[in-house]
Design an enzyme around this catalytic site. Structure first.
Site, PDB file in Angstrom:
ATOM      1  N   ASP A  94      65.307 100.733  97.989  1.00 17.43           N
ATOM      2  CA  ASP A  94      64.025 101.387  98.234  1.00 17.43           C
ATOM      3  C   ASP A  94      64.277 102.726  98.934  1.00 17.43           C
ATOM      4  O   ASP A  94      64.718 102.760 100.080  1.00 17.43           O
ATOM      5  CB  ASP A  94      63.132 100.490  99.097  1.00 17.43           C
ATOM      6  CG  ASP A  94      61.725 101.054  99.249  1.00 17.43           C
ATOM      7  OD1 ASP A  94      61.589 102.146  99.857  1.00 17.43           O
ATOM      8  OD2 ASP A  94      60.772 100.421  98.782  1.00 17.43           O
TER       9      ASP A  94
ATOM     10  N   THR B 223      50.085  94.020  90.872  1.00 12.39           N
ATOM     11  CA  THR B 223      49.929  94.614  89.537  1.00 12.39           C
ATOM     12  C   THR B 223      51.022  95.633  89.217  1.00 12.39           C
ATOM     13  O   THR B 223      51.194  96.011  88.051  1.00 12.39           O
ATOM     14  CB  THR B 223      48.573  95.331  89.430  1.00 12.39           C
ATOM     15  OG1 THR B 223      48.567  96.443  90.345  1.00 12.39           O
ATOM     16  CG2 THR B 223      47.437  94.385  89.771  1.00 12.39           C
TER      17      THR B 223
ATOM     18  N   ARG C  11      52.331 101.393  95.517  1.00 12.37           N
ATOM     19  CA  ARG C  11      52.362 100.494  94.374  1.00 12.37           C
ATOM     20  C   ARG C  11      51.824  99.137  94.774  1.00 12.37           C
ATOM     21  O   ARG C  11      52.335  98.512  95.711  1.00 12.37           O
ATOM     22  CB  ARG C  11      53.793 100.374  93.835  1.00 12.37           C
ATOM     23  CG  ARG C  11      53.877  99.597  92.529  1.00 12.37           C
ATOM     24  CD  ARG C  11      55.208  99.771  91.841  1.00 12.37           C
ATOM     25  NE  ARG C  11      56.326  99.301  92.657  1.00 12.37           N
ATOM     26  CZ  ARG C  11      57.559  99.134  92.185  1.00 12.37           C
ATOM     27  NH1 ARG C  11      57.816  99.422  90.934  1.00 12.37           N
ATOM     28  NH2 ARG C  11      58.519  98.703  92.976  1.00 12.37           N
TER      29      ARG C  11
ATOM     30  N   ASP D  66      62.420 103.277 102.369  1.00 12.32           N
ATOM     31  CA  ASP D  66      62.991 102.497 103.462  1.00 12.32           C
ATOM     32  C   ASP D  66      64.319 103.079 103.926  1.00 12.32           C
ATOM     33  O   ASP D  66      64.603 103.149 105.121  1.00 12.32           O
ATOM     34  CB  ASP D  66      63.200 101.031 103.019  1.00 12.32           C
ATOM     35  CG  ASP D  66      61.889 100.259 102.994  1.00 12.32           C
ATOM     36  OD1 ASP D  66      60.907 100.720 103.602  1.00 12.32           O
ATOM     37  OD2 ASP D  66      61.863  99.181 102.360  1.00 12.32           O
TER      38      ASP D  66
END
Length: 209
Positions: free
Chosen positions: A200, A108, A104, A203
């Site tokens: 996340d 944006t 990602r 992670d």
């Protein structure tokens, strides 16, 4: 319009609580995700078609059931999707695995494809796209579009948790794709993270920050 299934099985919900907990370490997090993926696979495969075959038991020849129809393909979205693949394969060991690499863009929030490798016969397979988090829906949307572009016709999406915004993106872009979740969360925050979420997933699975 594709259906959305949220699995309320007590074992799934119990394990998901520990997955969400910020104090759950990498090893336990990975094991829990693996276990929930296996439990979800049990539910997702509930409607797979069966055929009748003959089998010789130690006592007699008997009619019994066997999977029929399309073979299964698993397509994890790298990298977090890898954490759910082994759990599914415990139930479907013959499934072939493809990979779609997306990241990602932090500016944006749009996904960028950097890697794709798929079984040669994906158009003949029932594909399960795997990603723990359905947040903005951008990555899953692009992954599904990539599969369709290469001939895939039967696609399901499997996620641990989702935000309503991401679900709507998939329903709008891919009305033929059913979505399977362990939980539908409240919303996305200003950074595109699911709230309350679980942080996340990549992670936490791989011990990176």
């Amino acid at each position: 319009m594709g259906n959305v299934f949220v699995f309320d099985h007590p074992l799934i919900q119990h394990k998901l609580t520990y997955i969400r907990d910020k104090n759950t370490g990498t090893k336990e997090f990975r094991e829990l995700v693996d276990e929930v993926a296996m439990l979800m696979a049990f539910e997702i495969t509930r409607d797979l078609p069966l055929k009748e075959v003959e089998v010789e038991t130690p006592v007699m020849v008997s009619k019994s059931k066997q999977l029929a129809g399309k073979k299964i393909g698993l397509v994890p979205i790298l990298r977090a999707g890898l954490g759910m693949v082994d759990g599914v394969r415990k139930l479907i060991p013959a499934a072939k695995v493809g990979h779609v690499g997306l990241y990602r863009d932090p500016e944006t929030l749009k996904p960028v494809e950097y890697y794709i490798k798929l079984p040669s016969d994906i158009q003949e397979r029932e594909l399960i796209v795997i990603d723990p988090m359905l947040a903005t829906g951008g990555s899953a949307n692009d992954a599904i579009a990539s599969l369709k572009k290469r001939g895939a016709k039967n696609i399901r999406l499997m996620c641990l948790i989702a935000a309503p915004e991401g679900v709507e993106v998939i329903k709008e872009a891919h009305p033929d794709v059913d979505i399977y979740l362990a939980a539908m969360d409240e919303k996305l925050d200003d950074h595109g993270y699911i709230v309350p979420g679980l942080g996340d997933a990549g992670d936490r699975l791989f011990g990176t920050k």
